[in-house]
Design an enzyme around this catalytic site. Structure first.
Site, PDB file in Angstrom:
ATOM      1  N   GLY A 135       0.793  -1.212   0.000  1.00 55.88           N
ATOM      2  CA  GLY A 135       0.000   0.000   0.000  1.00 55.88           C
ATOM      3  C   GLY A 135       0.828   1.265   0.000  1.00 55.88           C
ATOM      4  O   GLY A 135       0.400   2.302  -0.507  1.00 55.88           O
ATOM      5  N   MET A 136       2.036   1.208   0.581  1.00 52.81           N
ATOM      6  CA  MET A 136       2.868   2.409   0.685  1.00 52.81           C
ATOM      7  C   MET A 136       3.796   2.585  -0.514  1.00 52.81           C
ATOM      8  O   MET A 136       4.056   3.700  -0.944  1.00 52.81           O
ATOM      9  CB  MET A 136       3.707   2.341   1.964  1.00 52.81           C
ATOM     10  CG  MET A 136       2.922   2.553   3.229  1.00 52.81           C
ATOM     11  SD  MET A 136       2.580   4.293   3.530  1.00 52.81           S
ATOM     12  CE  MET A 136       4.229   4.894   3.901  1.00 52.81           C
TER      13      MET A 136
ATOM     14  N   VAL B 112       9.271  -2.312  -3.455  1.00 49.61           N
ATOM     15  CA  VAL B 112      10.667  -2.630  -3.147  1.00 49.61           C
ATOM     16  C   VAL B 112      11.269  -3.326  -4.354  1.00 49.61           C
ATOM     17  O   VAL B 112      10.693  -4.293  -4.886  1.00 49.61           O
ATOM     18  CB  VAL B 112      10.782  -3.520  -1.899  1.00 49.61           C
ATOM     19  CG1 VAL B 112      12.257  -3.793  -1.590  1.00 49.61           C
ATOM     20  CG2 VAL B 112      10.114  -2.860  -0.700  1.00 49.61           C
TER      21      VAL B 112
ATOM     22  N   LYS C 246      13.716   0.776  -1.825  1.00 50.37           N
ATOM     23  CA  LYS C 246      12.306   0.968  -1.492  1.00 50.37           C
ATOM     24  C   LYS C 246      11.864   2.344  -1.954  1.00 50.37           C
ATOM     25  O   LYS C 246      12.551   3.346  -1.732  1.00 50.37           O
ATOM     26  CB  LYS C 246      12.114   0.830   0.017  1.00 50.37           C
ATOM     27  CG  LYS C 246      10.671   0.919   0.472  1.00 50.37           C
ATOM     28  CD  LYS C 246      10.550   0.590   1.956  1.00 50.37           C
ATOM     29  CE  LYS C 246       9.094   0.534   2.395  1.00 50.37           C
ATOM     30  NZ  LYS C 246       8.973   0.112   3.813  1.00 50.37           N
TER      31      LYS C 246
ATOM     32  N   ASP D 181       5.913  -2.408  14.896  1.00 46.03           N
ATOM     33  CA  ASP D 181       5.334  -3.374  13.956  1.00 46.03           C
ATOM     34  C   ASP D 181       6.223  -4.603  13.832  1.00 46.03           C
ATOM     35  O   ASP D 181       6.472  -5.098  12.726  1.00 46.03           O
ATOM     36  CB  ASP D 181       5.112  -2.734  12.591  1.00 46.03           C
ATOM     37  CG  ASP D 181       4.143  -3.543  11.713  1.00 46.03           C
ATOM     38  OD1 ASP D 181       3.364  -4.332  12.277  1.00 46.03           O
ATOM     39  OD2 ASP D 181       4.190  -3.379  10.483  1.00 46.03           O
TER      40      ASP D 181
END
Length: 745
Positions: free
Chosen positions: A26-27, A30, A44, A138
Site C-alpha cells: 500500500g505504501m 521494493v 524501497k 510493527d
C-alpha cells in the site's frame, strides 16, 4: 523471489539500476537494484499517489532514520536515501536470508535452542532502538530476516521516536493486529514494553508456527489481544513462564529487552549453529540466486505505449570486486542438497550434530610447489564476513598474529594461521573507522553513557582505548575523543602510529547529515591523553553522510590522506604530523572514490597511486616524480603494492607487472596465458617467491612466480580482497561473507 519490472517502472533511481521487483504494498514498491560498483541492494520507493502527502513523506523519512539507528548489525544497513526526491527512495543492503515466517513454513516450528538464540538476538536489536528512544511498533515474523549471522529487523514504516504522536491519531490502532500490544490496540502510547510484547508473540510463532492470539478478522484479533489470555500450547515448557511475563496486559509487568535476553540465552555459541538444516539451505540458495537475476520488464498493456520513464542512471558495469558473493554457489548448493551439507561448504568451522553422512572436513591445501595450476582449497575458511559497504575502508586489519575484521557494528579477532575466532566486541556505530591498528596493537573509539538516578540516558562521551588482543576487551581510557561541547560526537579513527592517534571529529550538535557539521583533524598523544593539535577541515556542507576520508597513513613525517569532496572528486592531502598543518594538497584526477579505499602505498620518498596510469608523488612537496602515462601510454593499473623496493601492480588485460620505484620503468611483466584475466582493481599480495593476483571471472587466486613470471598455482576462493599476513605466512582473503587463509610463499 524477484519478479519482472512493470512496464512503467523507471530504469533506476539515483545512481542505482533496477533489476527486478521484490514486492509491492500500500505504501510503495521494493526493488532489487545494483549500485554503479556492482553491489546488490534493496531499493524501497513510495507510490506516486501518496508521495505528495506530507504525512506519508514524513513517515518515509522517519523510516530511513530508524533504519540508520539500528544499523547493519541488526538491520538492513542504509546505503543511500533521498526522502526529498519526487519519488522518495531508500537503498539498503540486500539481506541474504528468508523472513522468519518463510523460514518456519519451510522448516517447521524451530527447536527451543533456536528460539532462545533468536530471541536474544532480537533483544539486542530492539535494545539498540530503545537506547536511541525509538520504538518499532510493527515487529512481526515477516519483518524479521533470518541470516547466517543473526536475525535482522526491517520495515520501520511506522517506527517513531518516543513521545512523538504527530503521525498517530488519538484512539487509532497502528500496526499488525496479531502482534500488537494491548495498549497499541487501543491507540495508546506504544513504549519499549510494547515492542517486548510483540517480540514474545514472534517467539511464540517461531516455536509453534502460529501467533499467541490465533488468526481471524482484525477486530477479533484486537479483542483477544486486549482481553484474552495468550495460547502458549506447544511452546517449550521452559519458555512458557518467560514469554507469559512478556505477554502481560500491563506494560509495567513486562521485562526489559536486557532482562529478557539474559533469561533466553547465555550469549555463548554462534547463531548459525542453532539454525535447522532447511533454513541454512535456503540462505545458501538465496545467496546464489541474487547474482543470477537479469533485468526483465513486462510489456505494456495493449492500450498503453511501451515507454519507460527516463532516469539519470550510470551505464551498467560488470560486477565489482566487492560484488560476486559466491560464483558457482548455485551448482554447489544443488549438489549439496541438505542444509548441513550446504553449511559445511559455506565454511562452518566444525561438523556438528546433523551435519549429514556425506560431510568431510576440507583438508588444508598443499604447498605452492604442488602440481602446476591445479586448483587447491584454502588452508582454512570461516564464515566471518567483512563489510560489503562503500563507506568503510578495506579490511582486515593486522595486529600481531591476528587479523581483525570490523563489520556490522562489531569487531572480531581471528588467528591468522588457523582461522580460529579469538574474541568479538561490539562498536557503538556501524563504521569500520572506529577501529585502527599500528600493526602490533588495536585501538578503538569506545563509548561512555552517563545516566541519571532513574537510569535515563543524559550524555554520551567517547574515548580511545587499546584492545586486549587476548580477550577483545577495551583497556583503560587513553584519551578523550569528545568534550563538554559535543566535539567528537561523530568521529573517525584515521590512523595510529608511534603512540599517536589521528582522528577526524565533528563539532557542534548532530544535524540531519554528517556533512552539515564542521569537522577537524586531531592528533592525540596516547601516552598522556593530551591533544597535540587540531586542524579544521574546510567546511563543505552537503546533504550527505559520506565520510570525508577514504584512506589514511602516517609516512615520512606526514599524515597522508585521501579526502573526497562534495562533488565526488578525490584529493591527496598531506599534513605535518608535528603541527597538523597541510604540507601539500593535490587533486587525484580521474580517481573513482568508490574504489580508492585501499591502504596507501608509500616508502620514505614517494606515495604510489594506481587506478589509471601508475604514478609516484614526492612526499616532500606532492609533485609528480614519474608517471607511466609517459612510458606506457594508454595502460591502466590497479592499486600498487611495495615489497623489498619493488613496486607491483596488475596491468589491465596483461597481468602482473613489476616496476622500479625510482624511475617507474618496468622490470618485468607477467607472461602467463591467465594474466589478462587478473582483476586489475584488486591489489596483489607479494611474498618472497610468489605474487598473488585475483581473477574474479574464474574465482581463483593465482600464484605468479617472481622468478618464472608465470602462474604456478591456482587457489579457489570466494574472497574479493587480499592481505598479506607476513608473520603467519598467510594470504588472508576476505569478503562480505567469508574469511579464508592461503599459504604465503
Amino acid at each position: 523471489m524477484p519478479f519482472p519490472l512493470a512496464h512503467d517502472d523507471p530504469p533506476g533511481l539515483g545512481a542505482y539500476r533496477l533489476l527486478a521487483r521484490l514486492g509491492s504494498g500500500g505504501m510503495g514498491t521494493v526493488y532489487l537494484a545494483r549500485s554503479p560498483g556492482g553491489r546488490t541492494l534493496a531499493l524501497k520507493t513510495m507510490h506516486a499517489r501518496i508521495a505528495t502527502t506530507t504525512e506519508f513523506r514524513t513517515r518515509f523519512r522517519l523510516e530511513a532514520d530508524a533504519a540508520r539507528v539500528i544499523g547493519g548489525r541488526y538491520g538492513a544497513q542504509v546505503v543511500d536515501a533521498d526522502p526529498l526526491a519526487e519519488t522518495p527512495w531508500m537503498a539498503t543492503e540486500y539481506v541474504l536470508g528468508p523472513p522468519l515466517d518463510d523460514a518456519v513454513e519451510l522448516a517447521g516450528p524451530l527447536p527451543e535452542a533456536s528460539v532462545r538464540t533468536l530471541g536474544a538476538a532480537l533483544c539486542g536489536a530492539l535494545g539498540q532502538l530503545h537506547h536511541s528512544d525509538v520504538v518499532h511498533r510493527d515487529l512481526k515474523p515477516s519483518n524479521i530476516m533470518v541470516t547466517a549471522h543473526g536475525p535482522k529487523v526491517i520495515d520501520f514504516g511506522i517506527a517513531r521516536a518516543l513521545g512523538d504522536d504527530r503521525l498517530t491519531h488519538t484512539g487509532a490502532a497502528v500496526g499488525t493486529p496479531a502482534f500488537m500490544s494491548p495498549e497499541q490496540a487501543t491507540g495508546q502510547e506504544h513504549t519499549p514494553a510494547g515492542d517486548v510484547f510483540a517480540l514474545a508473540g514472534v517467539l511464540v510463532f517461531a516455536a509453534t508456527g502460529r501467533g499467541p492470539f490465533g488468526e481471524g478478522q482484525p477486530a477479533d484479533l484486537l479483542y483477544r489481544v486486549r482481553y484474552a489470555e495468550p495460547d502458549l500450547t506447544g511452546v517449550p515448557a521452559a519458555l512458557v513462564p518467560v514469554l507469559s511475563r512478556c505477554l502481560a496486559k500491563d506494560p509495567a509487568g513486562r521485562p526489559t529487552t536486557a532482562e529478557l535476553a539474559a533469561q533466553l540465552h547465555d550469549g555463548s555459541g554462534d547463531f548459525v549453529d542453532q539454525l535447522p538444516d532447511a533454513v541454512l539451505a535456503e540462505i545458501g540458495r538465496r545467496a546464489s540466486e541474487v547474482w543470477q537475476v537479469l533485468p526483465q520488464r513486462l510489456p505494456a498493456p495493449p492500450d498503453q505505449p511501451a515507454t519507460v520513464p527516463s532516469a539519470d542512471v550510470p551505464a551498467a558495469r560488470g560486477p565489482s570486486r566487492r560484488g560476486l558473493l559466491m560464483a558457482g554457489a548455485g551448482s554447489v548448493l544443488g549438489v549439496a542438497g541438505a542444509g548441513a551439507g550446504v553449511w559445511a561448504w559455506l565454511g562452518g568451522s566444525e561438523p556438528g550434530p546433523g551435519t549429514g553422512p556425506g560431510y568431510t572436513k576440507p583438508k588444508p591445501g598443499p604447498s605452492v610447489s604442488a602440481v602446476k595450476k591445479k586448483k587447491l582449497d584454502s588452508v582454512w575458511q570461516k564464515q566471518f564476513g567483512g563489510p560489503d559497504d562503500d563507506q568503510n575502508p578495506e579490511v582486515p586489519l593486522l595486529a600481531g598474529d591476528q587479523v581483525v575484521l570490523v563489520a556490522n557494528a562489531g569487531a572480531r579477532g581471528v588467528d591468522a594461521r588457523s582461522g580460529a575466532s579469538r574474541w568479538t566486541f561490539s562498536l557503538y556505530a556501524d563504521d569500520s573507522w572506529q577501529v585502527a591498528s599500528d600493526g602490533t596493537h588495536v585501538y578503538q573509539i569506545a563509548r561512555d553513557e552517563h545516566r541519571d538516578a532513574n537510569g535515563s540516558l543524559r550524555t554520551v562521551s567517547f574515548f580511545l582505548a587499546r584492545v586486549d588482543l587476548a580477550t577483545g576487551k577495551a583497556g583503560k581510557h587513553l584519551a578523550p575523543v569528545s568534550d563538554a561541547q559535543h566535539n567528537g560526537i561523530i568521529n573517525r579513527l584515521l590512523a595510529v602510529a608511534d603512540d599517536t592517534a589521528y582522528l577526524a571529529i565533528s563539532h557542534g550538535k548532530v544535524k540531519r547529515y554528517e556533512r552539515q557539521l564542521p569537522w577537524s583533524v586531531m592528533a592525540v598523544n596516547l601516552a598522556t591523553g593530551s591533544r597535540k593539535w587540531t586542524d579544521p577541515l574546510p567546511f563543505r556542507s552537503a546533504e550527505s553522510d559520506e565520510n570525508h576520508f577514504l584512506s589514511a597513513k602516517v609516512v615520512g613525517g606526514l599524515l597522508v590522506a585521501l579526502q573526497q569532496m562534495n562533488d565526488g572528486k578525490v584529493r591527496v592531502v598531506a599534513r605535518d604530523i608535528r603541527t597538523g598543518k597541510v604540507a601539500w594538497d593535490k587533486p587525484w584526477k580521474g580517481a573513482d572514490r568508490r574504489l580508492v579505499r585501499d591502504p596507501l602505498t608509500a616508502d620514505d620518498k614517494h606515495l604510489y597511486l594506481g587506478y589509471g596510469p601508475l604514478r609516484a608523488l614526492r612526499l616532500s612537496d606532492g609533485g609528480q616524480a614519474w608517471d607511466t602515462a609517459a612510458t606506457r601510454p594508454g595502460k591502466t593499473y590497479g592499486p600498487p603494492v611495495l615489497k623489498d623496493g619493488v613496486l607491483y601492480a596488475v596491468e589491465k588485460d596483461l597481468g602482473l607487472v613489476a616496476f622500479g620505484t625510482g624511475s617507474g620503468k618496468p622490470r618485468w611483466a607477467e607472461k602467463s596465458e591467465e594474466g589478462p584475466r587478473a582483476d586489475h582493481v584488486v591489489h596483489p599480495v607479494v611474498g618472497s617467491a610468489y605474487a598473488y593476483t585475483y581473477s574474479q571471472t574464474d574465482q581463483v587466486l593465482r600464484a605468479v612466480g617472481l622468478t618464472s613470471h608465470a602462474t604456478e598455482q591456482l587457489y579457489k576462493t570466494s574472497g574479493t580482497r587480499f592481505t598479506a599476513h607476513e608473520k603467519s605466512r598467510m594470504v588472508i582473503a576476505s569478503g562480505p561473507d567469508f574469511l579464508a587463509g592461503f599459504p604465503l610463499r
